[in-house]
Design a protein around this motif. Structure first.
Motif, short mmCIF file in Angstrom:
data_model
loop_
_atom_site.label_atom_id
_atom_site.label_comp_id
_atom_site.label_asym_id
_atom_site.label_seq_id
_atom_site.Cartn_x
_atom_site.Cartn_y
_atom_site.Cartn_z
N ALA A 229 -10.93 8.49 -2.44
CA ALA A 229 -10.80 7.19 -1.76
C ALA A 229 -9.54 7.19 -0.89
N ILE A 230 -9.74 6.97 0.41
CA ILE A 230 -8.57 7.01 1.29
C ILE A 230 -8.43 5.76 2.16
N ASP A 231 -9.21 4.73 1.85
CA ASP A 231 -9.02 3.45 2.55
C ASP A 231 -9.69 2.35 1.73
N VAL B 180 5.28 -7.02 3.91
CA VAL B 180 4.39 -5.85 4.01
C VAL B 180 5.15 -4.54 3.87
N ASN B 181 4.70 -3.69 2.96
CA ASN B 181 5.18 -2.31 2.94
C ASN B 181 4.06 -1.38 2.51
N GLY B 182 3.76 -0.42 3.38
CA GLY B 182 2.78 0.61 3.05
C GLY B 182 1.39 0.30 3.57
N PRO B 183 0.80 1.26 4.30
CA PRO B 183 -0.56 1.08 4.84
C PRO B 183 -1.63 1.09 3.75
N MET B 184 -2.81 0.57 4.11
CA MET B 184 -3.93 0.42 3.16
C MET B 184 -4.68 1.72 2.93
N GLY B 185 -4.47 2.68 3.83
CA GLY B 185 -5.19 3.96 3.71
C GLY B 185 -4.53 4.98 4.60
N ILE B 186 -5.20 6.14 4.75
CA ILE B 186 -4.67 7.17 5.64
C ILE B 186 -5.00 6.75 7.07
N PHE B 187 -4.18 5.84 7.60
CA PHE B 187 -4.49 5.23 8.91
C PHE B 187 -4.26 6.21 10.05
N GLY C 218 -3.29 -1.85 -1.85
CA GLY C 218 -4.11 -0.88 -1.12
C GLY C 218 -3.48 0.49 -1.30
N GLY C 219 -3.97 1.45 -0.53
CA GLY C 219 -3.39 2.79 -0.58
C GLY C 219 -3.40 3.38 -1.98
N LEU C 220 -2.42 4.21 -2.26
CA LEU C 220 -2.38 4.86 -3.57
C LEU C 220 -2.02 3.88 -4.68
N VAL C 221 -1.28 2.84 -4.33
CA VAL C 221 -0.91 1.83 -5.32
C VAL C 221 -2.17 1.25 -5.95
N ALA C 222 -3.14 0.89 -5.10
CA ALA C 222 -4.40 0.31 -5.59
C ALA C 222 -5.18 1.33 -6.41
N ASN C 223 -5.22 2.57 -5.93
CA ASN C 223 -5.98 3.60 -6.66
C ASN C 223 -5.44 3.79 -8.08
N ILE C 224 -4.13 3.73 -8.21
CA ILE C 224 -3.52 3.89 -9.53
C ILE C 224 -3.93 2.74 -10.46
N GLY D 45 8.28 -3.59 6.67
CA GLY D 45 9.23 -2.48 6.67
C GLY D 45 8.57 -1.19 6.25
N GLY D 46 9.25 -0.07 6.53
CA GLY D 46 8.72 1.24 6.15
C GLY D 46 8.33 2.05 7.37
N GLY D 47 8.71 3.31 7.37
CA GLY D 47 8.48 4.17 8.54
C GLY D 47 7.02 4.20 8.95
N GLY E 130 0.84 -1.20 0.00
CA GLY E 130 0.00 0.00 0.00
C GLY E 130 0.87 1.23 0.00
N GLY E 131 0.41 2.28 0.69
CA GLY E 131 1.21 3.47 0.88
C GLY E 131 1.37 4.31 -0.36
N ALA E 132 2.47 5.05 -0.39
CA ALA E 132 2.60 6.12 -1.37
C ALA E 132 3.95 6.16 -2.09
N LYS E 133 4.79 5.11 -1.91
CA LYS E 133 6.08 5.11 -2.61
C LYS E 133 5.91 4.45 -3.97
P1 ADP Z 1 5.98 3.33 4.51
O1 ADP Z 1 6.49 4.53 5.27
O2 ADP Z 1 5.41 2.28 5.40
O3 ADP Z 1 7.01 2.80 3.56
P2 ADP Z 1 4.68 5.00 2.56
O4 ADP Z 1 5.53 6.13 3.04
O5 ADP Z 1 4.87 4.49 1.19
O6 ADP Z 1 4.73 3.79 3.61
O7 ADP Z 1 3.14 5.44 2.62
C1 ADP Z 1 2.52 5.85 3.82
C2 ADP Z 1 1.61 7.03 3.63
O8 ADP Z 1 0.66 6.79 2.60
C3 ADP Z 1 0.82 7.29 4.89
O9 ADP Z 1 1.15 8.57 5.36
C4 ADP Z 1 -0.64 7.20 4.45
O10 ADP Z 1 -1.46 8.18 5.06
C5 ADP Z 1 -0.55 7.43 2.97
N1 ADP Z 1 -1.69 6.82 2.25
C6 ADP Z 1 -2.11 5.56 2.29
N2 ADP Z 1 -3.20 5.38 1.51
C7 ADP Z 1 -3.48 6.57 0.95
C8 ADP Z 1 -4.50 7.06 0.05
N3 ADP Z 1 -5.44 6.23 -0.44
N4 ADP Z 1 -4.46 8.36 -0.29
C9 ADP Z 1 -3.50 9.17 0.19
N5 ADP Z 1 -2.52 8.79 1.04
C10 ADP Z 1 -2.51 7.50 1.42
#
Ligand code: ADP
Ligand code: MG
Length: 417
Positions: free
Chosen positions: A310-312, A333-340, A236-242, A366-368, A210-213
Motif C-alpha cells: 500500500a503506497i497511497d 500538516v506533516n508528511g504526505p499521504m503516499g509516495i507522491f 496516511g502514509g506509513l503512519v496509517a499503515n502501522i 512543515g517538512g521537506g 503522513g510520511g515516514a518519520k
Molecule cells: P516530511 O519530509 O514532509 O516531513 P517525511 O520525510 O516524514 O515527510 O515522509 C515523506 C516520505 O514518505 C516521502 O518520500 C514519501 O514517498 C514517503 N511515503 C509516504 N507514504 C508512504 C508509504 N505508504 N510507503 C512508503 N513511503 C511512503
C-alpha cells in the motif's frame, strides 16, 4: 524579548561582527553543482538584509547535507551565489569553516559585508553521532574547535535556523554560552506562529499526519491528543499503515514486509494503546492504493489483496479527509499521504493538498517532502504558514524544549559589551 529570547530589536549591531547560523540546507544536484530548491535560502534573507543594513559584519554559518548520511555533505559555495543574487549584493565565500583562512577573512570584513563559511558539518564535532553518543553538554559544546576559534572574533551570535532547532550541535548551541545572543526574524516568526497554533488553536483543529518519520510522529500524536490540542488526526502514509496492521488489518504482504524490515513493528503496541484511548479522534484510511504493472489499483481495507504494497490512500479516504479539512478552523500538516513522487501514487496527497488550499481554516505545513509536494502542486501561496522545519516542528509539537531554544535563552542573558 519573546519567550525569554532576545529579538533583533534588542541588539545593537552596527560595526559589530555577528555570527549568524542559518539553515539553508537544500536538495543538491551534484552533477550540475546546483541547488534544486532555494526556499530556505529565500526565507532567511530578511534577517541577513536587516543585519547588514544596520551595518553589522555578518558571518553566516550553515550546513549542507544530512548528518546521518555523511556522503551527502556538500559545499555551501552554490548557496553563496544564490544569496548574492537574492540580496542584490556580493556574499563572500571561503572554502574553510574555522581555520586560519576563514579567520583572516572574518577579520577583514567591513561594516555591512556578508561572508558565508563552508559547510559546518565538515568539522567533525558538528555531528549527530556526537549528539547521540557523546551527548556534549552546551558548556562542552562551547569548548569545541568551532566555538573556540570563531567566538573570539565575534561580538554577537544570532540563530535564524528554526529548521535545525532540534539539533544539539556546537554551531547551534555552543556560541550562546559565550556570546550575547538573539534569534533572527525567521526563527522569531516560525517560533511565534507555531507556538500560538499550539497554545490557542481555533477549533476544530485537525492534524494531517503522513510520511515516514514514525518515531517523531507517534510522540507528537500522543502529546497533541493528551493535551487536547488535536480534535482529529487524519492518518496516511506509513503512519496509517502501522496503525492498520497493529489493529489487525491485512493490507498486503509488501506493506507488512516493509514495516518489519524498517523495524517499525516496535510501534505496534504504541499504536494499539493510542487507538484504544483516542480511537474517536484518530482517523484511519478506509481504502488504500497500490501499483500493479504501472497502474494504480484500489480496494477497501477488508478487500486488500494478499501480495501488494500500500503506497497511497484511496478515493473514499481522500473524500472523507477532504471534508474534514474543509470544516476545520486549524489544520496542521506533516508528511504526505503516499509516495507522491510517483504519478500512480500521488492522488491522495494531491487531493488533500488541494483541500488545504480550499479550506478557510488556518493551515500550517512543515517538512521537506511536504513542502516539495506543495511546490509540485503550485499551492505555496495558498497555505497559511509554511514552516521551513520538519523535524524541528514535529519535535516542538511533541512538547519537548528544543535544544536551540534552551541555548538561546541562556545567550539572551549575556550582556552586550
Ligand atoms: P516530511 O519530509 O514532509 O516531513 P517525511 O520525510 O516524514 O515527510 O515522509 C515523506 C516520505 O514518505 C516521502 O518520500 C514519501 O514517498 C514517503 N511515503 C509516504 N507514504 C508512504 C508509504 N505508504 N510507503 C512508503 N513511503 C511512503
Ligand atoms: Mg522528509
Amino acid at each position: 524579548m519573546r519567550f525569554g529570547i532576545r529579538t533583533l530589536d534588542e541588539l545593537s549591531v552596527r560595526g559589530k561582527t555577528v555570527l549568524c547560523r542559518v539553515d539553508i540546507n537544500q536538495p543538491v544536484d551534484r552533477d550540475a553543482g546546483t541547488l534544486k530548491s532555494i526556499n530556505r535560502i529565500t526565507a532567511c534573507v530578511p534577517t541577513i538584509r536587516e543585519l547588514c543594513g544596520k551595518g553589522a559584519k555578518v558571518v553566516l554559518l550553515a550546513h549542507q547535507g544530512s548528518d546521518i548520511e555523511y556522503k551527502n555533505f556538500y559545499t555551501t559555495k552554490p548557496h553563496a551565489a544564490v544569496l548574492s543574487s537574492l540580496l542584490g549584493k556580493e556574499v563572500k565565500w571561503i572554502d574553510d569553516v574555522c581555520g586560519p583562512a576563514a579567520r583572516d577573512m572574518i577579520r577583514g570584513l567591513h561594516d555591512g559585508e556578508v561572508l558565508l563559511l563552508d559547510n559546518v558539518r565538515f568539522v567533525a564535532e558538528e555531528q549527530t553521532l556526537f549528539e547521540k553518543n557523546l551527548r556534549l553538554s552546551h558548556e562542552q559544546q562551547a569548548k569545541t574547535l568551532l566555538v573556540q576559534k570563531l567566538a573570539p572574533l565575534a561580538d554577537l551570535y544570532v540563530c535564524d535556523a528554526f529548521a535545525a532547532a532540534h539539533r544539539d550541535q556546537p554551531s547551534l548551541c555552543g556560541f550562546e554560552q559565550v556570546l550575547p545572543s538573539a534569534m533572527g526574524r525567521l526563527f522569531e516568526k516560525e517560533y511565534c506562529t507555531v507556538s500560538s497554533v499550539m497554545e490557542h488553536p481555533e477549533r476544530p483543529c485537525v492534524f494531517v499526519l503522513g510520511g515516514a518519520k514514525i518515531s517523531d510522529a507517534f510522540q507528537m500524536m500522543q502529546t497533541v491528543l493528551e493535551r487536547g490540542i488535536a480534535d482529529t488526526i487524519l492518518t496516511g502514509g506509513l503512519v496509517a499503515n502501522i496503525f492498520l496492521i497493529a489493529l489487525g488489518s491485512e493490507i498486503g504482504n509488501g506493506s507488512r514486509a516493509f514495516i518489519f524490515k524498517s523495524n517499525y513493528s516496535e510501534f505496534f503496541d504504541r499504536a494499539k494503546e493510542l487507538y484504544a484511548k483516542f480511537g474517536d479522534k484518530i482517523k484511519l484510511p478506509s481504502d488504500l492504493a497500490w501499483v500493479e504493472n504501472g497502474e494504480r489499483r484500489e480496494a477497501a481495507i477488508e478487500l486488500m489483496p494478499e501480495n501488494v504494497t500500500a503506497i497511497d490512500i484511496g478515493h473514499a479516504t481522500a473524500d472523507a479527509y477532504r471534508t474534514c479539512i474543509l470544516h476545520a478552523k486549524t489544520v496542521f500538516v506533516n508528511g504526505p499521504m503516499g509516495i507522491f513522487e510517483q504519478e500512480p501514487s500521488e492522488y491522495g496527497t494531491k487531493e488533500l493538498w488541494r483541500a488545504l488550499a480550499d479550506t478557510e481554516g488556518f493551515t500550517v505545513l512543515g517538512g521537506g517532502d511536504s513542502i516539495t509536494a506543495t511546490e509540485k502542486y503550485q499551492l505555496t501561496d495558498k497555505i497559511g504558514y509554511i514552516c521551513t522545519g520538519g523535524g524541528a516542528l514535529i519535535r516542538f509539537l511533541s512538547g519537548e524544549e528544543l535544544p536551540v531554544v534552551k541555548a538561546l535563552r541562556h545567550g539572551s542573558l549575556i550582556s552586550e559589551a
